[in-house]
Scaffold this active site. Structure first.
Site, PDB file in Angstrom:
ATOM      1  N   LYS A 170       2.160  -3.450   7.248  1.00  0.00           N
ATOM      2  CA  LYS A 170       2.433  -3.613   5.813  1.00  0.00           C
ATOM      3  C   LYS A 170       3.884  -3.226   5.502  1.00  0.00           C
ATOM      4  O   LYS A 170       4.557  -3.868   4.700  1.00  0.00           O
ATOM      5  CB  LYS A 170       1.473  -2.765   4.973  1.00  0.00           C
ATOM      6  CG  LYS A 170       0.027  -3.225   4.981  1.00  0.00           C
ATOM      7  CD  LYS A 170      -0.191  -4.604   4.391  1.00  0.00           C
ATOM      8  CE  LYS A 170      -0.017  -4.639   2.884  1.00  0.00           C
ATOM      9  NZ  LYS A 170      -0.365  -5.989   2.341  1.00  0.00           N
TER      10      LYS A 170
ATOM     11  N   TYR B 250      -1.891  -0.692  10.970  1.00  0.00           N
ATOM     12  CA  TYR B 250      -2.029  -1.326   9.648  1.00  0.00           C
ATOM     13  C   TYR B 250      -0.829  -1.011   8.760  1.00  0.00           C
ATOM     14  O   TYR B 250      -0.161  -1.913   8.252  1.00  0.00           O
ATOM     15  CB  TYR B 250      -3.325  -0.862   8.962  1.00  0.00           C
ATOM     16  CG  TYR B 250      -3.353  -1.144   7.470  1.00  0.00           C
ATOM     17  CD1 TYR B 250      -3.380  -2.447   6.987  1.00  0.00           C
ATOM     18  CD2 TYR B 250      -3.339  -0.099   6.536  1.00  0.00           C
ATOM     19  CE1 TYR B 250      -3.383  -2.711   5.619  1.00  0.00           C
ATOM     20  CE2 TYR B 250      -3.351  -0.349   5.171  1.00  0.00           C
ATOM     21  CZ  TYR B 250      -3.364  -1.657   4.707  1.00  0.00           C
ATOM     22  OH  TYR B 250      -3.360  -1.915   3.352  1.00  0.00           O
TER      23      TYR B 250
ATOM     24  N   THR C 155       0.814  -1.214   0.000  1.00  0.00           N
ATOM     25  CA  THR C 155       0.000   0.000   0.000  1.00  0.00           C
ATOM     26  C   THR C 155       0.848   1.265   0.000  1.00  0.00           C
ATOM     27  O   THR C 155       1.992   1.245   0.466  1.00  0.00           O
ATOM     28  CB  THR C 155      -0.905  -0.010   1.260  1.00  0.00           C
ATOM     29  OG1 THR C 155      -1.487   1.267   1.426  1.00  0.00           O
ATOM     30  CG2 THR C 155      -0.119  -0.328   2.526  1.00  0.00           C
TER      31      THR C 155
HETATM   32  P1  NAD Z   1      -9.662  -7.369   2.078  1.00  0.00           P
HETATM   33  O1  NAD Z   1      -9.639  -7.108   3.550  1.00  0.00           O
HETATM   34  O2  NAD Z   1     -10.892  -7.085   1.310  1.00  0.00           O
HETATM   35  O3  NAD Z   1      -9.298  -8.897   1.792  1.00  0.00           O
HETATM   36  C1  NAD Z   1      -8.266  -9.564   2.441  1.00  0.00           C
HETATM   37  C2  NAD Z   1      -8.474 -11.073   2.224  1.00  0.00           C
HETATM   38  O4  NAD Z   1      -7.404 -11.746   2.895  1.00  0.00           O
HETATM   39  C3  NAD Z   1      -9.777 -11.592   2.810  1.00  0.00           C
HETATM   40  O5  NAD Z   1     -10.402 -12.445   1.888  1.00  0.00           O
HETATM   41  C4  NAD Z   1      -9.330 -12.370   4.045  1.00  0.00           C
HETATM   42  O6  NAD Z   1     -10.177 -13.465   4.360  1.00  0.00           O
HETATM   43  C5  NAD Z   1      -7.957 -12.826   3.628  1.00  0.00           C
HETATM   44  N1  NAD Z   1      -7.068 -13.106   4.774  1.00  0.00           N
HETATM   45  C6  NAD Z   1      -6.897 -12.333   5.878  1.00  0.00           C
HETATM   46  N2  NAD Z   1      -6.002 -12.922   6.703  1.00  0.00           N
HETATM   47  C7  NAD Z   1      -5.593 -14.055   6.090  1.00  0.00           C
HETATM   48  C8  NAD Z   1      -4.669 -15.083   6.418  1.00  0.00           C
HETATM   49  N3  NAD Z   1      -3.984 -15.053   7.568  1.00  0.00           N
HETATM   50  N4  NAD Z   1      -4.484 -16.098   5.558  1.00  0.00           N
HETATM   51  C9  NAD Z   1      -5.184 -16.154   4.390  1.00  0.00           C
HETATM   52  N5  NAD Z   1      -6.063 -15.214   4.023  1.00  0.00           N
HETATM   53  C10 NAD Z   1      -6.267 -14.182   4.863  1.00  0.00           C
HETATM   54  O7  NAD Z   1      -8.415  -6.568   1.516  1.00  0.00           O
HETATM   55  P2  NAD Z   1      -8.206  -5.928   0.074  1.00  0.00           P
HETATM   56  O8  NAD Z   1      -8.734  -4.549   0.090  1.00  0.00           O
HETATM   57  O9  NAD Z   1      -8.650  -6.882  -0.957  1.00  0.00           O
HETATM   58  O10 NAD Z   1      -6.623  -5.817   0.069  1.00  0.00           O
HETATM   59  C11 NAD Z   1      -5.801  -6.803  -0.551  1.00  0.00           C
HETATM   60  C12 NAD Z   1      -4.346  -6.372  -0.417  1.00  0.00           C
HETATM   61  O11 NAD Z   1      -4.170  -5.099  -1.028  1.00  0.00           O
HETATM   62  C13 NAD Z   1      -3.895  -6.201   1.034  1.00  0.00           C
HETATM   63  O12 NAD Z   1      -2.565  -6.654   1.131  1.00  0.00           O
HETATM   64  C14 NAD Z   1      -3.960  -4.719   1.265  1.00  0.00           C
HETATM   65  O13 NAD Z   1      -3.017  -4.316   2.243  1.00  0.00           O
HETATM   66  C15 NAD Z   1      -3.597  -4.197  -0.105  1.00  0.00           C
HETATM   67  N6  NAD Z   1      -4.117  -2.856  -0.401  1.00  0.00           N
HETATM   68  C16 NAD Z   1      -5.451  -2.608  -0.423  1.00  0.00           C
HETATM   69  C17 NAD Z   1      -5.917  -1.329  -0.734  1.00  0.00           C
HETATM   70  C18 NAD Z   1      -7.387  -1.008  -0.803  1.00  0.00           C
HETATM   71  O14 NAD Z   1      -7.730   0.150  -1.085  1.00  0.00           O
HETATM   72  N7  NAD Z   1      -8.283  -1.935  -0.602  1.00  0.00           N
HETATM   73  C19 NAD Z   1      -5.007  -0.307  -1.003  1.00  0.00           C
HETATM   74  C20 NAD Z   1      -3.654  -0.595  -0.944  1.00  0.00           C
HETATM   75  C21 NAD Z   1      -3.216  -1.875  -0.678  1.00  0.00           C
END
Ligand code: NAD
Ligand code: TYD
Length: 352
Positions: free
Chosen positions: A162, A158, A132
């Site tokens: 990360k 958070y 992120t």
């Molecule tokens: P989300 O919270 O919607 O989904 C995360 C998924 O990971 C869920 O399905 C959850 O069940 C699974 N999960 C959590 N812990 C786990 C574990 N220990 N083992 C296996 N699965 C596990 O998150 P997202 O928004 O889809 O984000 C995905 C990635 O992108 C993350 O790494 C997040 O940091 C990064 N990210 C997201 C955004 C955003 O705007 N959503 C922005 C920047 C980076």
């Protein structure tokens, strides 16, 4: 064969669906199904033999070793994480467990698997870690957007978790030669986003006649990236990214939160006007600010454009309209994710 973690979450499920729409290469999808993981996101590929879903934890070393040995993927795309800043403030422990320890265990499993490979499969193997822009901390007004060499200054549990995971990924490349790629993206929005995050929360509350909570003065700035564009960028980096490199991915869409919420309200006024004919923006309510709230994020996505020829295809106007339309067209999905546990979170966090 691709190995995707977190593929039942928001970005992960979009990634798996987009991947299988454009490729015949199968996917093993490992997800713990926390509150944020939802198999309904993957309902359209329930009977697709190219998709194997495994309920499991990226912290489970034995499971990872077994899955890698059986399926022999050419790449791992790590999207599993605890992802919500507000939840990390209320309870950081899961963030440390999954984002740091979980990523560490996944790296260890990947290292053992990759070390035993030989020849072309070893050369071609990639570990792509999705991170992120929040690792860079808060950007003062007027300063240029975050580049890949910006200093890490995470401010929430958070973003700190990360940041730690990014450092581990880097170290596994420097120390063991693991062929890693890291992407740091800005705020995503689009279909299947859990309505604890700003945009789906506002759509959901607006339709339910509830207040639309803006933290503090609502002038915090985020750089909005349509999830489909993010997924295409991940594919591009996986295909052609230089090993060991980081790529920042953004939408070139910096917007203050208040403007984002007003835009959503204006679209709803057109597509689903309130019964009383008044604008949805009347429901905006300024609430207590988030502790340590980062004022501004902005991504300079010129490296991925220059090196890999990737640019987002959606503007904020086109992406947000599609997104609102998707939520309006999928009330059953929204209903499914806003049941008991969700209401409990909203009550605890917003105090009503
Ligand atoms: P989300 O919270 O919607 O989904 C995360 C998924 O990971 C869920 O399905 C959850 O069940 C699974 N999960 C959590 N812990 C786990 C574990 N220990 N083992 C296996 N699965 C596990 O998150 P997202 O928004 O889809 O984000 C995905 C990635 O992108 C993350 O790494 C997040 O940091 C990064 N990210 C997201 C955004 C955003 O705007 N959503 C922005 C920047 C980076
Ligand atoms: P969010 O979607 O939680 O993403 P992040 O914190 O990772 O950027 O929040 C986006 C912005 O919206 C952020 O500045 C916090 C703000 N926000 C509100 O003003 N009200 C809300 O109810 C939520 C959830 C977020």
């Amino acid at each position: 064969m691709l190995f995707v973690t977190g593929g039942a979450g928001f970005i992960g499920s979009n990634f798996v669906l987009d991947w299988l729409a454009g490729s015949d290469e199968p996917v093993v999808n490992i997800d713990k199904l926390t509150y944020a993981g939802n198999l309904e996101n993957l309902a359209s590929i329930r009977d697709d033999r190219r998709h194997l879903f495994v309920e499991g934890d990226i912290g489970d070393s034995e499971l990872l070793a077994r899955l890698l040995a059986v399926h022999r993927p050419r790449a791992i795309v790590n999207l599993a994480a605890e992802s919500h800043v507000d939840r990390s403030i209320l309870g950081p422990e899961h963030f440390i467990e999954t984002n740091i320890v979980g990523t560490f265990r996944l790296l260890e499993a990947a290292r053992a698997y990759w070390s035993a490979l030989q020849g072309e499969p070893r050369d071609a193997f990639r570990f792509l870690h999705v991170s992120t822009d929040e690792v860079y901390g808060s950007l003062a007004a007027g300063l240029p957007a975050f580049g890949e060499t910006c200093r890490y200054e995470p401010n929430s549990p958070y973003s700190a978790s990360k940041a730690a995971s990014d450092h581990l990924v880097r170290a596994y490349h420097q120390t063991y030669g693991l062929p890693v790629l890291t992407t740091n993206c800005s705020n995503n929005y689009g279909r299947y986003q859990f309505p604890e995050k700003l945009i789906p929360l506002v759509i959901h509350n607006a339709l339910a006649g509830k207040p639309l909570p803006l933290y503090g003065d609502g002038r915090q700035v985020r750089d909005w990236l349509y999830v489909g564009d993010h997924c295409s960028a991940i594919c591009r980096v996986l295909d052609a990214g230089r090993v060991g490199e980081t790529y920042n991915i953004g939408g070139w869409n910096e917007k203050p939160n208040r403007e984002v919420v007003e835009t959503v309200c204006a679209i709803l006024d057109q597509l689903r006007p309130r019964a009383d004919g008044l604008p949805h923006a009347r429901q905006i309510s300024f609430v207590k600010d988030r502790p340590g709230h980062d004022r501004r994020y902005a991504i300079d996505a010129s490296k991925i454009a220059r090196e890999l020829g990737w640019r987002p295809t959606e503007t904020f106007d086109t992406g947000i309209r599609k997104t609102v339309q998707w939520y309006l067209g999928n009330p059953a999905w929204v209903q499914g994710v806003t049941s008991g546990a969700y209401r409990e979170w909203v009550g605890r966090h917003y105090g009503h």
